[in-house]
Design a protein around this motif. Sequence first.
Motif, PDB file in Angstrom:
ATOM      1  N   MET A 133      13.879  -5.685 -11.846  1.00 52.52           N
ATOM      2  CA  MET A 133      12.597  -4.635 -12.023  1.00 52.52           C
ATOM      3  C   MET A 133      11.382  -4.997 -11.737  1.00 52.52           C
ATOM      4  O   MET A 133      10.610  -4.010 -11.203  1.00 52.52           O
ATOM      5  N   SER A 134      11.126  -6.145 -11.746  1.00 50.73           N
ATOM      6  CA  SER A 134       9.518  -6.477 -11.470  1.00 50.73           C
ATOM      7  C   SER A 134       9.211  -6.197 -10.243  1.00 50.73           C
ATOM      8  O   SER A 134       8.074  -5.620 -10.042  1.00 50.73           O
ATOM      9  N   SER A 135       9.925  -6.613  -8.992  1.00 51.09           N
ATOM     10  CA  SER A 135       9.506  -6.274  -7.715  1.00 51.09           C
ATOM     11  C   SER A 135       9.414  -4.645  -7.345  1.00 51.09           C
ATOM     12  O   SER A 135       8.781  -4.152  -6.766  1.00 51.09           O
ATOM     13  N   ARG A 136      10.495  -4.076  -8.052  1.00 51.24           N
ATOM     14  CA  ARG A 136      10.626  -2.585  -7.854  1.00 51.24           C
ATOM     15  C   ARG A 136       9.447  -1.915  -8.467  1.00 51.24           C
ATOM     16  O   ARG A 136       8.713  -1.145  -7.718  1.00 51.24           O
ATOM     17  N   VAL A 137       8.849  -2.449  -9.538  1.00 53.72           N
ATOM     18  CA  VAL A 137       7.622  -1.725 -10.173  1.00 53.72           C
ATOM     19  C   VAL A 137       6.517  -1.942  -9.158  1.00 53.72           C
ATOM     20  O   VAL A 137       5.724  -0.919  -9.033  1.00 53.72           O
ATOM     21  N   ARG A 138       6.397  -3.127  -8.736  1.00 51.41           N
ATOM     22  CA  ARG A 138       5.334  -3.233  -7.659  1.00 51.41           C
ATOM     23  C   ARG A 138       5.338  -2.517  -6.352  1.00 51.41           C
ATOM     24  O   ARG A 138       4.413  -1.962  -6.089  1.00 51.41           O
ATOM     25  N   VAL A 139       6.689  -2.389  -5.994  1.00 50.83           N
ATOM     26  CA  VAL A 139       6.958  -1.554  -4.928  1.00 50.83           C
ATOM     27  C   VAL A 139       6.411  -0.287  -4.889  1.00 50.83           C
ATOM     28  O   VAL A 139       5.836   0.347  -3.929  1.00 50.83           O
ATOM     29  N   LEU A 140       6.697   0.198  -6.242  1.00 47.61           N
ATOM     30  CA  LEU A 140       6.849   1.651  -6.428  1.00 47.61           C
ATOM     31  C   LEU A 140       5.305   2.170  -6.607  1.00 47.61           C
ATOM     32  O   LEU A 140       4.693   2.933  -6.267  1.00 47.61           O
ATOM     33  N   ARG A 141       4.565   1.094  -7.334  1.00 46.36           N
ATOM     34  CA  ARG A 141       3.211   1.175  -7.496  1.00 46.36           C
ATOM     35  C   ARG A 141       2.388   1.171  -5.984  1.00 46.36           C
ATOM     36  O   ARG A 141       1.465   2.067  -5.979  1.00 46.36           O
ATOM     37  N   LYS A 142       2.673   0.551  -5.309  1.00 44.11           N
ATOM     38  CA  LYS A 142       2.014   0.393  -3.975  1.00 44.11           C
ATOM     39  C   LYS A 142       2.312   1.389  -3.137  1.00 44.11           C
ATOM     40  O   LYS A 142       1.623   2.363  -2.304  1.00 44.11           O
ATOM     41  N   GLN A 143       3.716   2.284  -3.135  1.00 48.52           N
ATOM     42  CA  GLN A 143       4.032   3.437  -2.362  1.00 48.52           C
ATOM     43  C   GLN A 143       3.270   4.635  -3.098  1.00 48.52           C
ATOM     44  O   GLN A 143       3.030   5.555  -2.303  1.00 48.52           O
ATOM     45  N   ASN A 144       2.861   4.666  -4.387  1.00 47.93           N
ATOM     46  CA  ASN A 144       2.107   5.662  -4.892  1.00 47.93           C
ATOM     47  C   ASN A 144       0.593   5.346  -4.805  1.00 47.93           C
ATOM     48  O   ASN A 144      -0.254   6.184  -5.425  1.00 47.93           O
ATOM     49  N   ARG A 145       0.361   4.134  -4.118  1.00 48.12           N
ATOM     50  CA  ARG A 145      -1.132   3.769  -3.971  1.00 48.12           C
ATOM     51  C   ARG A 145      -1.999   3.840  -5.168  1.00 48.12           C
ATOM     52  O   ARG A 145      -2.964   4.454  -5.322  1.00 48.12           O
ATOM     53  N   LEU A 146      -1.618   3.094  -6.208  1.00 41.74           N
ATOM     54  CA  LEU A 146      -1.945   2.774  -7.395  1.00 41.74           C
ATOM     55  C   LEU A 146      -2.389   1.365  -7.494  1.00 41.74           C
ATOM     56  O   LEU A 146      -1.649   0.560  -7.123  1.00 41.74           O
ATOM     57  N   SER A 147      -3.589   0.975  -8.082  1.00 34.84           N
ATOM     58  CA  SER A 147      -3.881  -0.181  -8.458  1.00 34.84           C
ATOM     59  C   SER A 147      -3.232  -0.605  -9.622  1.00 34.84           C
ATOM     60  O   SER A 147      -2.692   0.255 -10.303  1.00 34.84           O
ATOM     61  N   LEU A 148      -3.226  -1.950  -9.972  1.00 28.74           N
ATOM     62  CA  LEU A 148      -2.941  -2.383 -11.285  1.00 28.74           C
ATOM     63  C   LEU A 148      -3.676  -1.587 -12.348  1.00 28.74           C
ATOM     64  O   LEU A 148      -2.924  -1.061 -13.508  1.00 28.74           O
ATOM     65  N   GLU A 149      -4.797  -1.563 -12.138  1.00 31.33           N
ATOM     66  CA  GLU A 149      -5.782  -1.093 -13.246  1.00 31.33           C
ATOM     67  C   GLU A 149      -5.463   0.319 -13.594  1.00 31.33           C
ATOM     68  O   GLU A 149      -5.186   1.160 -14.519  1.00 31.33           O
ATOM     69  N   ALA A 150      -5.340   1.265 -12.427  1.00 26.02           N
ATOM     70  CA  ALA A 150      -4.772   2.514 -12.551  1.00 26.02           C
ATOM     71  C   ALA A 150      -3.647   2.843 -13.238  1.00 26.02           C
ATOM     72  O   ALA A 150      -3.338   3.771 -14.038  1.00 26.02           O
ATOM     73  N   LEU A 151      -2.349   2.122 -12.618  1.00 27.84           N
ATOM     74  CA  LEU A 151      -1.384   2.435 -13.189  1.00 27.84           C
ATOM     75  C   LEU A 151      -1.159   1.783 -14.838  1.00 27.84           C
ATOM     76  O   LEU A 151      -0.623   2.617 -15.657  1.00 27.84           O
ATOM     77  N   ALA A 152      -1.791   0.819 -15.074  1.00 23.59           N
ATOM     78  CA  ALA A 152      -2.029   0.340 -16.623  1.00 23.59           C
ATOM     79  C   ALA A 152      -2.583   1.385 -17.470  1.00 23.59           C
ATOM     80  O   ALA A 152      -2.252   1.582 -18.556  1.00 23.59           O
TER      81      ALA A 152
END
Length: 191
Positions: free
Chosen positions: A1-20
């Motif tokens: 799940m960990s890498s999937r969340v990172r990939v999906l976050r980047k695909q959605n062009r979200l920063s860590l701060e924005a997704l959090a």
Amino acid sequence: MSSRVRVLRKQNRLSLEALAAQVGVTKSYLSKVERGLSDPSISTALKLAHALNVDVGRLFSDEVEPELVTVVRAGERTPMAAGSGDGGPRYEGIATGLTGKQMVPFMMHPPTGSGDAPFKSHAGEEFLFVHEGTAELEFPERTVALGPGDSVYFNAALPHRCRSTGAGPAAILVVIHDDPAGPADRVPALP
């Protein structure tokens, strides 16, 4: 799940701060989830899936997403109609079944003697890699001779055209990237 969340976050062009912020967790906690150091609760996983616009099952699936990895064998390239029968360049699409991509890869087989073909330009950037044969990439101010293994990367707003210079058509990998955020009218001068 960990890498999937990172990939999906980047695909959605979200920063860590924005997704959090969307999920209601801290940036450091989300970073731990992405690195596999922490497992989210079901509630947090549901919020993550909602924020990333995916089904929650996709976050936990062990299967590689088809849209994350696409393999196209040489015989599986998609013939593209433009120029295919009129003596112009022949194009073969790569990864044509993949939607939402930011790069457009294809094989180009430019004809010989097309020095009078019109110059073309478009938004974004372009990368050419000569797989076999020889070719010339012509700009209004400069012509670049290319052989096997040579590559060129340029702003595609600059008018350009390509022709094969050997006995037969060259095989050139072309990758186009259209940056919707970039200025479409900026045309740099070549050195």
